[in-house]
Design a protein around this motif. Sequence first.
Motif, PDB file in Angstrom:
ATOM      1  N   ARG A   1      -5.595   1.616  -4.446  1.00 10.22           N
ATOM      2  CA  ARG A   1      -4.341   1.851  -5.236  1.00 10.22           C
ATOM      3  C   ARG A   1      -4.692   1.185  -6.736  1.00 10.22           C
ATOM      4  O   ARG A   1      -4.141   1.794  -7.562  1.00 10.22           O
ATOM      5  CB  ARG A   1      -3.430   0.922  -4.748  1.00 10.22           C
TER       6      ARG A   1
ATOM      7  N   TYR B   1       3.738 -16.910   1.450  1.00 12.13           N
ATOM      8  CA  TYR B   1       4.930 -15.730   1.923  1.00 12.13           C
ATOM      9  C   TYR B   1       4.900 -14.634   1.149  1.00 12.13           C
ATOM     10  O   TYR B   1       4.392 -13.441   1.563  1.00 12.13           O
ATOM     11  CB  TYR B   1       5.954 -16.187   2.521  1.00 12.13           C
TER      12      TYR B   1
ATOM     13  N   GLY C   1       1.539 -12.640   0.449  1.00 11.06           N
ATOM     14  CA  GLY C   1       1.249 -11.763   1.564  1.00 11.06           C
ATOM     15  C   GLY C   1       2.022 -10.482   1.320  1.00 11.06           C
ATOM     16  O   GLY C   1       1.559  -9.305   1.983  1.00 11.06           O
ATOM     17  N   GLU C   2       3.290 -10.552   1.294  1.00  9.31           N
ATOM     18  CA  GLU C   2       4.286  -9.327   1.297  1.00  9.31           C
ATOM     19  C   GLU C   2       3.938  -8.447   0.064  1.00  9.31           C
ATOM     20  O   GLU C   2       3.641  -7.253   0.179  1.00  9.31           O
ATOM     21  CB  GLU C   2       5.876  -9.877   1.172  1.00  9.31           C
TER      22      GLU C   2
ATOM     23  N   LYS D   1       4.146  -6.932  10.274  1.00 10.32           N
ATOM     24  CA  LYS D   1       5.391  -7.826  10.656  1.00 10.32           C
ATOM     25  C   LYS D   1       6.133  -7.173  11.956  1.00 10.32           C
ATOM     26  O   LYS D   1       5.502  -5.860  12.038  1.00 10.32           O
ATOM     27  CB  LYS D   1       6.399  -8.016   9.548  1.00 10.32           C
TER      28      LYS D   1
ATOM     29  N   ARG E   1      -4.669  -2.127   7.644  1.00  8.66           N
ATOM     30  CA  ARG E   1      -4.738  -3.397   6.742  1.00  8.66           C
ATOM     31  C   ARG E   1      -6.466  -3.684   7.209  1.00  8.66           C
ATOM     32  O   ARG E   1      -6.903  -3.489   8.105  1.00  8.66           O
ATOM     33  CB  ARG E   1      -3.980  -4.403   7.235  1.00  8.66           C
TER      34      ARG E   1
ATOM     35  N   ILE F   1       8.612  -4.753   2.749  1.00 12.18           N
ATOM     36  CA  ILE F   1       8.907  -5.930   2.154  1.00 12.18           C
ATOM     37  C   ILE F   1      10.287  -6.447   2.080  1.00 12.18           C
ATOM     38  O   ILE F   1      11.119  -5.540   1.677  1.00 12.18           O
ATOM     39  CB  ILE F   1       8.212  -5.958   0.604  1.00 12.18           C
TER      40      ILE F   1
ATOM     41  N   ASP G   1       1.245  -8.146  -1.366  1.00  9.32           N
ATOM     42  CA  ASP G   1      -0.037  -7.608  -1.457  1.00  9.32           C
ATOM     43  C   ASP G   1       0.155  -6.226  -0.703  1.00  9.32           C
ATOM     44  O   ASP G   1      -0.832  -5.392  -0.848  1.00  9.32           O
ATOM     45  CB  ASP G   1      -0.787  -8.370  -0.458  1.00  9.32           C
ATOM     46  N   ARG G   2       0.929  -5.833  -0.158  1.00 14.54           N
ATOM     47  CA  ARG G   2       1.368  -4.605   0.632  1.00 14.54           C
ATOM     48  C   ARG G   2       1.851  -3.603  -0.408  1.00 14.54           C
ATOM     49  O   ARG G   2       2.020  -2.499  -0.252  1.00 14.54           O
ATOM     50  CB  ARG G   2       1.923  -4.798   1.834  1.00 14.54           C
ATOM     51  N   CYS G   3       2.512  -4.264  -1.462  1.00 20.04           N
ATOM     52  CA  CYS G   3       3.215  -3.462  -2.397  1.00 20.04           C
ATOM     53  C   CYS G   3       2.285  -2.307  -3.188  1.00 20.04           C
ATOM     54  O   CYS G   3       1.162  -2.908  -3.571  1.00 20.04           O
ATOM     55  CB  CYS G   3       3.966  -4.321  -3.397  1.00 20.04           C
TER      56      CYS G   3
END
Lengths: 331, 401, 666
Positions: A65, B283, B286-287, A31, A38, B357, B289-291
């Motif tokens: 993770r 949305y 997707g967010e 973003k 990634r 996020i 998924d990075r946590c």
Amino acid sequence: MSRIITEAGLRELAEAWLRDGQAVAGPSEVKLGLIQYRPITAAARLLFDGFVHPANSIKEFFFPRHEPLYRYRLEGSRVVLEDCEPPAVKQLVFARPCDAAALPVLDHVFNWDCADEFYNRRREATTVVTLACSRYDDECFCTSVGLGPAAEQGADAVLFALGGGAFEVRPTTAKGDAAFADRTEESDRTATPFAGPPRRVALPRVEFDSPVWEDATLECLGCGACAYTCPTCHCFDIVDEGNAAGGMRAKNWDSCQFSLFTLHASGHNPRHAQPRRQRQRIYHKFHIYPEKFGPILCTGCGNCARQCPAGLGVLNVLKAIEASHAEHLPA
Amino acid sequence: MSETNGFEPKIVAYVCNWCTYLGADLAGTNRLEYPPNVRLIRLPCTGRIDFNLIVKAFEMSADAVLVSGCHPGDCHYTAGNYHARRRWMLFRPLLEALGFDLRRIHFTWISAAEGRKFQQVIAEITESARKLGPYRPYEANGESKWRPAGLPPPKRRSGDDASLRTTARELLAEGKAGVVIGRGERGPVLARKPEDADRLTWNGASKIALTAYLKRKEVRALGKPAIVAGPADLRALNVLEQESQIRREDIHVIAAEGPGAAPPDFSDLDALLQLEPGERMAYWAGEFDRCVKCYACRQACPLCYCERCIVDKNRPQAIDTSAHARGNFAWHITRAFHLAGRCVGCGACTRACPAGIDLRLLNQAAARAAERQFGYRAGADPKAEPLVGVYSLTDKEEFIG
Amino acid sequence: MARVGVFTCWCGENIARTVDVERVTEDVSRLPGVRCSVHYKYMCSDPGQALVRERIAADRLDRVVVASCSPHMHLKTFRRAVASAGLNPFLLEMANVREHCSWVHHNKEQATRKAVDLIRMSVERVKHNRPLDPIRVPVTRRALVIGGGVAGIQAALDIADAGYEVALVEREPSIGGKMAGLSETFPTLDCSQCILTPRMVEAGQHPRIKLYTYSEVEEVTGYVGNFEVTIRQKARYVDVEKCSGCGDCWNVCPLKKNPSEFDFGMGFRRSIYIPFPQAVPARPVIDKKTCAKLIRNGCGLCEKKCTRGAINFKDEDRLVKEEVGVVVVATGYRLYSIGKQQENGKLSGYGEYGYGQYKDVIDSLQFERLVSASGPTSGALKRPSDGKEPKTVVFISCVGSRDNAKGIPYCSKICCMYTAKHAMLYRHKVHDGEAHVFYMDIRAGGKGYEEFVRRAIEQDGAHYHRGRVSKITEENGKLVVRGADTLAGVPLTIEADLVVLAAAMRPAAGVETLAQKLNVGYDEFGWLLESHPKLRPVETNAAGVFICGACHAPKDIPESVAQASAAAGKVAVLFANEELSRDPEVARINEQTCAACYACRRACPYHAIEAAEVRSPKGAFVKNTARVNPGLCMGCGTCVAVCPSKSADLDGFSEQQVYAMVEALA
């Protein structure tokens, strides 16, 4: 003479891997203003320049993770176990040298008293291509831990930006060589050496009993942002997740900064305050790990400082230790 | 039995012991047939039914969930259903912001005399769940290109650093404070010695809320804290006091001059809610998924002060600790709901997140519900009654059948 | 690993018709932890229960699931059965495969599969059940009765007669309440004092009743069976022990023109006074607001006159502690104040009736004093303004009551009856007088009530007009009452000598504060809330606190007395044992992880959660925590839902039990 590849050529390389059903990962902008390593589905997503360091590390592609170790199902009164396997696909990972340099360090701990086949298989299946740095920020301190902007440790090939969308390729292993076979051109252009960040700290002697821990780390709020974005931190927890029908046993990241990390069932916590936990982290990186395995557990990537909500990080603690030594020097 | 593609939904119903359970008993006594898809879980009261149970039911592949209890005024325990209603009023907007399909959650009041209503409700829910098809918990259907504008940069505070340092130095030197919690160039500063005061500045870096330090045992051990507080910090102090975590007289506040709190900016939330629910879910998938579950959001929050967070409890494991889609959704829903009616909008969770996020949007969904439904803004009035744990007879219940 | 036994019932054909019980038994036997799965025709029958007991012993079962009917039907039956086999009764679960399965589904395959699911849920749940034992709370067998009106007196006498000690607190100088001031009572017209006074004396002399008059409840701590009450005894300036009640003091007091509270301002009293001649205790008090000695160290005649040295001008309020097991609230009512000025914004008054402006517009309790034989006029009907006998009297009912615009939507219930009584009493006293009654509806439900109203109209000639009065003005010494008779359809103007307003009933002043001290709920009007409107009408949500009389809702004397006796009965039930035994399915707090945010305390409908401190064995403060009082908790579990860290949990419906059920559905 050198071997060079264009940016388009690199993307074509990535596309080829993706076309073959293999995995590609690397820096991409998730973003606005946030670049992370990634897994990517389109080579166009890859970033090769314009940033210092992604907000995470590549360890996730070797030591995820969350990794299920096995699953179980209840069939009537029987319990049926199913082994889990790491994915069989090959991975191509574009990384910074400080991330790749963590891999040989991690190899020790994952092959010590037991060989972690999940880690090892991923390691075997992965080709790591590093992008030598051409810039640094205030948090970078690779040169202070014996590495540098073009360190080769852990890389299968190193790329140097030549400008004009071209990169010099220096394979360091057979895997790296194979990855770039038939994809490079001969050229007489070679990369100008880049010195990287100045040495910011001399690796100080780390003392267990010292007021510096309290003085320098009290601001720590005890989250795992440093550990989870660190290329070398490797603590994990084994958890069981399931219900009446079945479940799994999994390996999840853990961090020594969490108060629960050392909480005993009795309620006693030997690391009862945050400075003790910070001490553990630094002491482990610069004393325990080298004592046991040789290398220090830090590549100077600076992610801990970039991601720390409280503005701490390994470099700052090391500087504080250094300063505390200076204070105690005889006049 | 319907023939819709052979799909038979699984429906979990949490019902109270005194009204709906007896209503279901009455349906049985009167031999009122209904589809066999529902599994009742008997609880003493709707007041006992926590939203985590709803989340868990969907994790266990429920296709729809029913929560049902006594009609207003009929509660066996006088007010449990009112408490439940109040919580659902805040829970629903949160699920809406997540893009959860609210047609899968049903709330009804069914009395012990309403066997017929129980039959009808189960028939309707089953039919609607059949039409909706199987529910896949928190799976993104495609990818969302939507991006929020994000948090505005922190406002510059007009304040004289020299006088700030003098104040802090004096407090520490005279023993009036054991620690001054403020900001320095790199981040928060816990000044403990008078000379530490020189590191303080009004406009230092800040990813966290300074009030988050008030919960730390190490900091509490230093003696009376002084805190350099902006508008959000002041509101956080109010909430902490409402919730018995601090006493204002035990804290020295060095407040910034200038305008107070600006009204919350909900424009990103509005834009999010413009998306189709499916895209909203995509949305967030997707967010999340990075946590990586580093819990920086929790640690940086002034109001996450539990001794032991629910995610760190494992008997039962209400929230999976794994950083997979299920565990991450459950974690973020829970955190946002636990902050409903409490979040002061400081943005610390969002700034602290190493994965970028925008957690603020979830908190805002509940915060706006609190404003719209109750005219309540957390921390604005230290004397106000908190929003959760109380109820009003006039709470709206248009969503309850 | 738990050893679970599953017992599936056929219920004759009731379950077996649509559920294949044999297949269920077979499927269930393979569930993890199930050591025994059997079925039987009627599990609730004696042989069925014997089967459960046998298998518990034979298979060494430590958990039992009975798959049969609703737990509302047979949970107790089967708990007893497993208890008789030596198992803790709370290690039993039921699966409702009848009401929730066989009776509502026709397809045998589907019903059978659902039955297996329901049993699996119960099996998973029961593995997390904990043995629970009934909670025992010691009981102090003494009662506190707050309010010494007819309800409080009745409750106190009944409890005392049952053999228990009672502390009776009354804030006025004498017990007796409103009833002591009434003239005659409907529908029998017996004299109020004649029936009440003996009861007052009995209460005053009862060996087990301790009177605290001129006293108020200051603080209440503790819980059912174990309250500690602090009572404020207001300074009386008269030593009740030394005083003989001879009356010398008040006869000598020169300050004669203080309006009498007991007479609602219709008469006067001295500055040292007993409120009425039959007061109990018959001991005076000194009104510190008017006494010359207390105001400016003057006078002091009473002190000089008193031969027993009972006057003590240095008297001060005293705080007395009483330990009691229960509290009975009987604080009664007051009348709505009719004038324009109201105490709060929710109510509005009647400026148009001129109450407080015209002396001859009075309320119903004032009228009671005017016609009382022991009243300021000794029963002679003299109007306040000039002492003349009124020849035309207008009675207006529903003044305030049933009027949303005034903030009182409820019916005050007793006004129809006493207005009829007033009209009657007036006609008995003034034979040539005219009694007009304006009413909205006549509500005369009750034994002999309707007949009483008919008597007022038919025998005593009261003129009843259905309609409202819009305005009262004073013209030429007459009160001009303008209203309408809606049955006749004509406007009506009556020139009256006296107007009596039947003002709405409201709870006694200060009842909200008292209710807060007792953790008793009250509605928007201040009426105290009963625990259940039908089934627990004298209990409240605060365990051990009971209500009776008009603090609950408008009531007449018979109802108040009946309710007082009911409350006393409840007290006697509670006192029948040395300790209370309560259902152990109550909440508990994990004090180690409690963050002391007290969301649970706010949410608890029973005020069963208190703020407490965790201390080390040596007594050092460790942390704050919430703590459940198991003597008060009713087990609703609202605390569990609002606790963010789930440090609150509910035995019997614990987080683990409930999650196990949901997870059994995976």
